[in-house]
Motif scaffolding. Structure first.
Motif, PDB file in Angstrom:
ATOM      1  N   ASN A 212      -2.984 -54.010  16.654  1.00 37.65           N
ATOM      2  CA  ASN A 212      -1.780 -53.703  15.882  1.00 37.65           C
ATOM      3  C   ASN A 212      -2.136 -53.039  14.554  1.00 37.65           C
ATOM      4  OD1 ASN A 212      -0.060 -54.696  17.840  1.00 37.65           O
ATOM      5  ND2 ASN A 212       0.051 -56.732  16.927  1.00 37.65           N
ATOM      6  N   LYS A 213      -3.193 -53.539  13.902  1.00 34.05           N
ATOM      7  CA  LYS A 213      -3.637 -52.928  12.650  1.00 34.05           C
ATOM      8  C   LYS A 213      -4.082 -51.495  12.888  1.00 34.05           C
ATOM      9  CE  LYS A 213      -5.118 -57.067  10.143  1.00 34.05           C
ATOM     10  NZ  LYS A 213      -6.273 -57.770   9.556  1.00 34.05           N
ATOM     11  N   ASP A 214      -4.826 -51.273  13.981  1.00 33.62           N
ATOM     12  CA  ASP A 214      -5.281 -49.915  14.304  1.00 33.62           C
ATOM     13  C   ASP A 214      -4.097 -48.992  14.555  1.00 33.62           C
ATOM     14  OD1 ASP A 214      -7.908 -50.681  14.027  1.00 33.62           O
ATOM     15  OD2 ASP A 214      -8.274 -50.907  16.190  1.00 33.62           O
ATOM     16  N   LYS A 215      -3.076 -49.477  15.254  1.00 31.87           N
ATOM     17  CA  LYS A 215      -1.889 -48.661  15.515  1.00 31.87           C
ATOM     18  C   LYS A 215      -1.195 -48.283  14.210  1.00 31.87           C
ATOM     19  CE  LYS A 215      -0.656 -50.263  20.154  1.00 31.87           C
ATOM     20  NZ  LYS A 215       0.353 -50.977  20.949  1.00 31.87           N
ATOM     21  N   LYS A 216      -1.075 -49.268  13.310  1.00 29.80           N
ATOM     22  CA  LYS A 216      -0.428 -48.998  12.029  1.00 29.80           C
ATOM     23  C   LYS A 216      -1.204 -47.966  11.229  1.00 29.80           C
ATOM     24  CE  LYS A 216       1.923 -53.435  11.545  1.00 29.80           C
ATOM     25  NZ  LYS A 216       2.006 -54.698  10.794  1.00 29.80           N
ATOM     26  N   LYS A 217      -2.527 -48.076  11.244  1.00 31.90           N
ATOM     27  CA  LYS A 217      -3.353 -47.105  10.523  1.00 31.90           C
ATOM     28  C   LYS A 217      -3.165 -45.710  11.102  1.00 31.90           C
ATOM     29  CE  LYS A 217      -7.104 -50.124   8.984  1.00 31.90           C
ATOM     30  NZ  LYS A 217      -8.533 -50.442   9.128  1.00 31.90           N
ATOM     31  N   LYS A 218      -3.142 -45.618  12.425  1.00 32.26           N
ATOM     32  CA  LYS A 218      -2.956 -44.314  13.061  1.00 32.26           C
ATOM     33  C   LYS A 218      -1.610 -43.713  12.690  1.00 32.26           C
ATOM     34  CE  LYS A 218      -5.986 -45.002  17.031  1.00 32.26           C
ATOM     35  NZ  LYS A 218      -6.073 -45.151  18.485  1.00 32.26           N
ATOM     36  N   GLU A 219      -0.579 -44.569  12.700  1.00 31.66           N
ATOM     37  CA  GLU A 219       0.754 -44.087  12.338  1.00 31.66           C
ATOM     38  C   GLU A 219       0.793 -43.605  10.887  1.00 31.66           C
ATOM     39  OE1 GLU A 219       3.512 -47.234  13.216  1.00 31.66           O
ATOM     40  OE2 GLU A 219       3.187 -47.066  15.373  1.00 31.66           O
ATOM     41  N   LYS A 220       0.149 -44.332   9.989  1.00 28.54           N
ATOM     42  CA  LYS A 220       0.098 -43.925   8.586  1.00 28.54           C
ATOM     43  C   LYS A 220      -0.636 -42.605   8.446  1.00 28.54           C
ATOM     44  CE  LYS A 220       0.330 -48.447   6.332  1.00 28.54           C
ATOM     45  NZ  LYS A 220      -0.406 -49.424   5.504  1.00 28.54           N
ATOM     46  N   ASN A 221      -1.748 -42.471   9.162  1.00 27.34           N
ATOM     47  CA  ASN A 221      -2.503 -41.221   9.105  1.00 27.34           C
ATOM     48  C   ASN A 221      -1.680 -40.047   9.628  1.00 27.34           C
ATOM     49  OD1 ASN A 221      -4.740 -42.440   7.994  1.00 27.34           O
ATOM     50  ND2 ASN A 221      -5.758 -42.777   9.946  1.00 27.34           N
ATOM     51  N   LYS A 222      -0.922 -40.272  10.694  1.00 29.14           N
ATOM     52  CA  LYS A 222      -0.059 -39.219  11.231  1.00 29.14           C
ATOM     53  C   LYS A 222       1.003 -38.828  10.198  1.00 29.14           C
ATOM     54  CE  LYS A 222      -0.422 -40.164  16.181  1.00 29.14           C
ATOM     55  NZ  LYS A 222       0.303 -40.596  17.386  1.00 29.14           N
ATOM     56  N   ASP A 223       1.591 -39.859   9.577  1.00 28.68           N
ATOM     57  CA  ASP A 223       2.614 -39.590   8.553  1.00 28.68           C
ATOM     58  C   ASP A 223       2.029 -38.807   7.388  1.00 28.68           C
ATOM     59  OD1 ASP A 223       4.519 -40.885  10.040  1.00 28.68           O
ATOM     60  OD2 ASP A 223       4.353 -42.790   8.948  1.00 28.68           O
ATOM     61  N   LYS A 224       0.837 -39.185   6.948  1.00 26.15           N
ATOM     62  CA  LYS A 224       0.177 -38.473   5.859  1.00 26.15           C
ATOM     63  C   LYS A 224      -0.092 -37.029   6.244  1.00 26.15           C
ATOM     64  CE  LYS A 224      -2.200 -42.373   3.661  1.00 26.15           C
ATOM     65  NZ  LYS A 224      -3.532 -42.958   3.382  1.00 26.15           N
ATOM     66  N   LYS A 225      -0.558 -36.845   7.468  1.00 27.18           N
ATOM     67  CA  LYS A 225      -0.868 -35.497   7.942  1.00 27.18           C
ATOM     68  C   LYS A 225       0.407 -34.654   8.009  1.00 27.18           C
ATOM     69  CE  LYS A 225      -3.534 -33.128  11.467  1.00 27.18           C
ATOM     70  NZ  LYS A 225      -4.294 -33.262  12.707  1.00 27.18           N
ATOM     71  N   LYS A 226       1.498 -35.251   8.488  1.00 29.51           N
ATOM     72  CA  LYS A 226       2.773 -34.533   8.555  1.00 29.51           C
ATOM     73  C   LYS A 226       3.228 -34.144   7.157  1.00 29.51           C
ATOM     74  CE  LYS A 226       4.629 -36.510  12.811  1.00 29.51           C
ATOM     75  NZ  LYS A 226       5.671 -37.377  13.387  1.00 29.51           N
ATOM     76  N   ASN A 227       3.104 -35.065   6.223  1.00 26.71           N
ATOM     77  CA  ASN A 227       3.509 -34.785   4.842  1.00 26.71           C
ATOM     78  C   ASN A 227       2.674 -33.654   4.245  1.00 26.71           C
ATOM     79  OD1 ASN A 227       5.481 -36.731   4.860  1.00 26.71           O
ATOM     80  ND2 ASN A 227       4.188 -38.322   3.973  1.00 26.71           N
ATOM     81  N   LYS A 228       1.375 -33.671   4.490  1.00 29.33           N
ATOM     82  CA  LYS A 228       0.502 -32.607   3.992  1.00 29.33           C
ATOM     83  C   LYS A 228       0.881 -31.274   4.617  1.00 29.33           C
ATOM     84  CE  LYS A 228      -3.640 -35.333   2.951  1.00 29.33           C
ATOM     85  NZ  LYS A 228      -5.045 -35.577   3.321  1.00 29.33           N
ATOM     86  N   ASP A 229       1.117 -31.304   5.944  1.00 20.79           N
ATOM     87  CA  ASP A 229       1.485 -30.073   6.640  1.00 20.79           C
ATOM     88  C   ASP A 229       2.809 -29.523   6.112  1.00 20.79           C
ATOM     89  OD1 ASP A 229      -0.805 -30.206   8.143  1.00 20.79           O
ATOM     90  OD2 ASP A 229       0.174 -31.038   9.930  1.00 20.79           O
TER      91      ASP A 229
END
Length: 146
Positions: free
Chosen positions: A118-135
């Motif tokens: 669950n922690k790994d999933k949350k980290k992945k989701e946060k990373n995706k969100d960060k990447k989307k925001n940067k993009d």
């Protein structure tokens, strides 16, 4: 009856070594303490002794299951009125207690693994969100420049 050679890791040589120490049955092997088993040559290693002891317990457990398995009859008109319960030795009850403890440990380990997932999933989701925001920020800058 389960033979010593039915236990994983026990061959003819090991049977002779165990017999020299009055261990002639799978029940005796399963019920001997780990430290006593390690005193026997060939079983001095912790891993070897634990593995053989666990295998002996597993063999007894399987044998007990086979004894208590329901018998299906092809005749439907005959009813079985008397049921006998197999005699369970002390070693078998110790095995059952050990497996219950193992199940509890496995459940705890499964819960820990689930938390990590669950922690790994949350980290992945946060990373995706960060990447989307940067993009999206980059796209906004590109539009302003052109």
């Amino acid at each position: 009856m389960v033979k010593l050679t039915d236990v994983a890791g026990i061959g003819p040589v090991a049977v002779k070594l165990l017999a020299e120490h009055n261990i002639k049955t799978v029940e005796a092997l399963a019920s001997i303490s780990l430290t006593e088993l390690q005193k026997i040559s060939g079983f001095s290693g912790d891993i070897r002794a634990r593995t053989v002891k666990k295998s002996a317990s597993d063999c007894l457990h399987k044998a007990a299951k086979q004894l208590t398995a329901p018998v299906r009859s092809t005749q439907t008109t005959v009813k079985k009125t008397v049921s006998e319960k197999p005699v369970v030795s002390l070693a078998l009850s110790q095995v059952a207690a050990g497996t219950a403890e193992d199940k509890k440990k496995n459940k705890k380990n499964d819960k820990k693994k689930e938390k990590v997932k669950n922690k790994d999933k949350k980290k992945k989701e946060k990373n995706k969100d960060k990447k989307k925001n940067k993009d999206s920020k980059k796209k906004g800058k590109d539009k302003k420049e052109s």
